[in-house]
Design a protein around this motif. Structure first.
Motif, PDB file in Angstrom:
ATOM      1  N   THR A 162      -0.166  12.383   7.180  1.00 44.04           N
ATOM      2  CA  THR A 162      -1.542  11.895   7.070  1.00 44.04           C
ATOM      3  C   THR A 162      -1.593  10.461   6.562  1.00 44.04           C
ATOM      4  O   THR A 162      -2.313   9.626   7.119  1.00 44.04           O
ATOM      5  CB  THR A 162      -2.363  12.804   6.126  1.00 44.04           C
ATOM      6  N   PHE A 163      -0.832  10.148   5.518  1.00 45.15           N
ATOM      7  CA  PHE A 163      -0.933   8.784   4.989  1.00 45.15           C
ATOM      8  C   PHE A 163      -0.320   7.762   5.944  1.00 45.15           C
ATOM      9  O   PHE A 163      -0.779   6.617   6.025  1.00 45.15           O
ATOM     10  CB  PHE A 163      -0.376   8.686   3.557  1.00 45.15           C
ATOM     11  N   MET A 164       0.716   8.168   6.715  1.00 45.53           N
ATOM     12  CA  MET A 164       1.261   7.234   7.703  1.00 45.53           C
ATOM     13  C   MET A 164       0.258   6.988   8.831  1.00 45.53           C
ATOM     14  O   MET A 164       0.120   5.866   9.323  1.00 45.53           O
ATOM     15  CB  MET A 164       2.597   7.743   8.248  1.00 45.53           C
ATOM     16  N   LEU A 165      -0.439   8.039   9.240  1.00 48.63           N
ATOM     17  CA  LEU A 165      -1.499   7.869  10.234  1.00 48.63           C
ATOM     18  C   LEU A 165      -2.579   6.925   9.720  1.00 48.63           C
ATOM     19  O   LEU A 165      -3.100   6.083  10.454  1.00 48.63           O
ATOM     20  CB  LEU A 165      -2.140   9.218  10.576  1.00 48.63           C
ATOM     21  N   LEU A 166      -2.913   7.073   8.437  1.00 50.05           N
ATOM     22  CA  LEU A 166      -3.961   6.232   7.851  1.00 50.05           C
ATOM     23  C   LEU A 166      -3.520   4.771   7.774  1.00 50.05           C
ATOM     24  O   LEU A 166      -4.322   3.860   7.993  1.00 50.05           O
ATOM     25  CB  LEU A 166      -4.329   6.755   6.459  1.00 50.05           C
ATOM     26  N   GLN A 245       6.409   4.036  -0.343  1.00 44.55           N
ATOM     27  CA  GLN A 245       7.445   3.272   0.345  1.00 44.55           C
ATOM     28  C   GLN A 245       8.701   4.110   0.566  1.00 44.55           C
ATOM     29  O   GLN A 245       9.300   4.082   1.650  1.00 44.55           O
ATOM     30  CB  GLN A 245       7.785   2.018  -0.454  1.00 44.55           C
ATOM     31  N   ASN A 246       9.081   4.853  -0.456  1.00 40.61           N
ATOM     32  CA  ASN A 246      10.295   5.677  -0.341  1.00 40.61           C
ATOM     33  C   ASN A 246      10.179   6.718   0.773  1.00 40.61           C
ATOM     34  O   ASN A 246      11.160   7.019   1.465  1.00 40.61           O
ATOM     35  CB  ASN A 246      10.583   6.382  -1.667  1.00 40.61           C
ATOM     36  N   ARG A 247       8.990   7.275   0.954  1.00 36.00           N
ATOM     37  CA  ARG A 247       8.803   8.288   1.994  1.00 36.00           C
ATOM     38  C   ARG A 247       8.953   7.670   3.389  1.00 36.00           C
ATOM     39  O   ARG A 247       9.587   8.254   4.269  1.00 36.00           O
ATOM     40  CB  ARG A 247       7.431   8.967   1.861  1.00 36.00           C
ATOM     41  N   CYS A 264       5.847   0.397   4.576  1.00 34.54           N
ATOM     42  CA  CYS A 264       4.388   0.510   4.697  1.00 34.54           C
ATOM     43  C   CYS A 264       3.806  -0.760   5.314  1.00 34.54           C
ATOM     44  O   CYS A 264       2.830  -0.712   6.067  1.00 34.54           O
ATOM     45  CB  CYS A 264       3.771   0.761   3.319  1.00 34.54           C
ATOM     46  N   HIS A 265       4.402  -1.917   4.993  1.00 36.53           N
ATOM     47  CA  HIS A 265       3.852  -3.174   5.504  1.00 36.53           C
ATOM     48  C   HIS A 265       4.111  -3.333   6.999  1.00 36.53           C
ATOM     49  O   HIS A 265       3.346  -4.011   7.693  1.00 36.53           O
ATOM     50  CB  HIS A 265       4.435  -4.360   4.741  1.00 36.53           C
ATOM     51  N   THR A 266       5.172  -2.694   7.498  1.00 36.26           N
ATOM     52  CA  THR A 266       5.414  -2.743   8.940  1.00 36.26           C
ATOM     53  C   THR A 266       4.302  -2.004   9.679  1.00 36.26           C
ATOM     54  O   THR A 266       3.931  -2.376  10.797  1.00 36.26           O
ATOM     55  CB  THR A 266       6.792  -2.141   9.272  1.00 36.26           C
ATOM     56  N   PHE A 267       3.750  -0.965   9.060  1.00 36.98           N
ATOM     57  CA  PHE A 267       2.585  -0.291   9.643  1.00 36.98           C
ATOM     58  C   PHE A 267       1.406  -1.261   9.736  1.00 36.98           C
ATOM     59  O   PHE A 267       0.650  -1.238  10.713  1.00 36.98           O
ATOM     60  CB  PHE A 267       2.179   0.923   8.796  1.00 36.98           C
ATOM     61  N   ARG A 268       1.236  -2.088   8.728  1.00 37.97           N
ATOM     62  CA  ARG A 268       0.137  -3.076   8.727  1.00 37.97           C
ATOM     63  C   ARG A 268       0.298  -4.058   9.880  1.00 37.97           C
ATOM     64  O   ARG A 268      -0.655  -4.366  10.603  1.00 37.97           O
ATOM     65  CB  ARG A 268       0.113  -3.805   7.385  1.00 37.97           C
ATOM     66  N   HIS A 269       1.510  -4.577  10.052  1.00 35.74           N
ATOM     67  CA  HIS A 269       1.771  -5.490  11.169  1.00 35.74           C
ATOM     68  C   HIS A 269       1.562  -4.784  12.514  1.00 35.74           C
ATOM     69  O   HIS A 269       1.046  -5.382  13.467  1.00 35.74           O
ATOM     70  CB  HIS A 269       3.198  -6.023  11.100  1.00 35.74           C
ATOM     71  N   THR A 270       1.985  -3.524  12.580  1.00 37.31           N
ATOM     72  CA  THR A 270       1.849  -2.768  13.827  1.00 37.31           C
ATOM     73  C   THR A 270       0.384  -2.520  14.144  1.00 37.31           C
ATOM     74  O   THR A 270      -0.028  -2.601  15.318  1.00 37.31           O
ATOM     75  CB  THR A 270       2.602  -1.426  13.725  1.00 37.31           C
ATOM     76  N   PHE A 271      -0.418  -2.222  13.125  1.00 37.36           N
ATOM     77  CA  PHE A 271      -1.862  -2.090  13.331  1.00 37.36           C
ATOM     78  C   PHE A 271      -2.421  -3.371  13.960  1.00 37.36           C
ATOM     79  O   PHE A 271      -3.201  -3.318  14.918  1.00 37.36           O
ATOM     80  CB  PHE A 271      -2.572  -1.830  11.991  1.00 37.36           C
ATOM     81  N   ALA A 272      -2.019  -4.517  13.413  1.00 35.96           N
ATOM     82  CA  ALA A 272      -2.516  -5.802  13.927  1.00 35.96           C
ATOM     83  C   ALA A 272      -2.086  -6.009  15.378  1.00 35.96           C
ATOM     84  O   ALA A 272      -2.888  -6.415  16.224  1.00 35.96           O
ATOM     85  CB  ALA A 272      -2.008  -6.941  13.054  1.00 35.96           C
ATOM     86  N   LYS A 273      -0.819  -5.696  15.673  1.00 40.34           N
ATOM     87  CA  LYS A 273      -0.311  -5.877  17.041  1.00 40.34           C
ATOM     88  C   LYS A 273      -1.081  -5.017  18.041  1.00 40.34           C
ATOM     89  O   LYS A 273      -1.582  -5.516  19.065  1.00 40.34           O
ATOM     90  CB  LYS A 273       1.177  -5.538  17.108  1.00 40.34           C
ATOM     91  N   LEU A 274      -1.192  -3.747  17.744  1.00 40.46           N
ATOM     92  CA  LEU A 274      -1.849  -2.836  18.679  1.00 40.46           C
ATOM     93  C   LEU A 274      -3.337  -3.140  18.801  1.00 40.46           C
ATOM     94  O   LEU A 274      -3.921  -2.993  19.880  1.00 40.46           O
ATOM     95  CB  LEU A 274      -1.632  -1.383  18.232  1.00 40.46           C
TER      96      LEU A 274
END
Length: 325
Positions: A162-166, A245-247, A264-274
């Motif tokens: 859930t938190f990764m989806l968020l 971060q550890n998860r 977690c920050h790579t998710f942020r960049h990926t959100f921006a890309k998509l």
């Protein structure tokens, strides 16, 4: 003892007119004054801790070279030779050196502004030039691998899924995610209230039906707890930044993903890309991501927009040339 004259001498007048208030202020006193000022200005605890850490290392660097000076006697040459060059010789990366220099600059700017030192040794000292690296993002295949890892038959697995989806849905920072509470989900408005922001400016971030459905499942499993924090440990305690971060790192290793940094920050960049690839504009991105300036948002748009790729097909210099290929 002879009675002194009432009129001050030239030397005595120079003492009266000097702008220097404190003499030979030591590091410990200076750091305490600086931290007090940060507290008064209501800086985030994370920012204050960053200053403490980096400035302690700065003082340690000087001590390692047997340089024990009061803050008002540290000169520009000390910063250049005994700090910057010393860190370079130790093999520190440019980004790490610049991170430390920002803290040192804020420290000496404060001391100079408050007249604890006469001259600011950081004047005219700029950050080191660094190559801007390509922003790392997850591919769709890598996202699929990551989201296949959590065990959805366990509380931890459902929570992590859930938190990764968020993270992917909203692009929030991990420090912001840590501060999200159950009541911050505005179900009727399909928005998430982000309170613990880096800029102190709260914002509302949209969430869609798929995300709301997953949040409802997780909250039902989470149950009623003493803490309001949305994401909790098995002990019922709020998750920390390090635990988030550890998860993500753990699932990256489980998926054998070595070609990209699983953070977690790579998710942020990926959100921006998509988001850019799906047509998001620069102002929408700035509002959702919570950037105070357009600089990073422009980087995202320039990197990930398909417009340049599509237009290059029409203006490529090779189009009308008849080279043998």
């Amino acid at each position: 003892m002879a009675r002194r004259t009432n009129e001050l001498t030239i030397e005595e007048l120079s003492v009266v007119n000097t702008t220097k208030v404190v003499k030979e202020i030591d590091f410990k006193t200076a750091l305490s004054l600086f931290v007090d000022d940060c507290e008064i200005r209501n800086l985030r605890p994370q920012t204050i801790q960053y200053y403490k850490n980096e400035l302690s290392v700065f003082y340690k660097i000087l001590k390692e070279q047997d340089i024990i000076l009061s803050m008002d006697t540290i000169a520009k040459d000390h910063i250049k030779r005994n700090v910057i060059l010393y860190m370079k010789e130790k093999g520190l990366q440019t980004v790490s050196i610049n991170t430390r220099l920002r803290a040192i600059r804020a420290f000496f700017n404060f001391l100079h502004r408050e007249k604890y030192i006469k001259d600011n040794p950081l004047n005219d000292i700029k950050l080191l030039k660094d190559r801007r690296k390509v922003v790392e993002t997850f591919t769709k295949e890598q996202l699929q691998k990551l989201f296949n890892q959590p065990n959805l038959r366990s509380f931890v697995g459902v929570r992590d899924y859930t938190f990764m989806l968020l993270l992917l849905e909203t692009g929030v920072r991990v420090s912001e995610l840590q501060g999200v509470c159950v009541q911050d989900i505005l179900w009727n408005e399909s928005k998430l209230h982000i309170r613990n922001t880096k800029t102190y400016k709260e914002r509302l971030v949209p969430i869609q039906l798929k995300m709301k459905n997953q949040l409802q499942k997780y909250i039902q499993i989470r149950g009623v707890m003493e803490t309001d924090s949305l994401f909790v440990t098995l002990d019922g305690e709020p998750m920390s930044k390090r635990q988030f971060q550890n998860r993500v790192t753990y699932y990256g290793k489980q998926a054998d993903m070595n070609s990209v940094r699983c953070s977690c920050h790579t998710f942020r960049h990926t959100f921006a890309k998509l988001s850019v690839k799906n047509g998001a504009g620069i102002f929408e991105l700035q509002q959702i991501l919570g950037h105070t300036s357009m600089e990073m948002v422009r980087v995202y748009v320039n990197l990930f927009s398909d417009d340049v790729m599509d237009k290059h097909k029409t203006f490529s210099p090779l189009i009308n040339l008849n080279f043998r290929m």
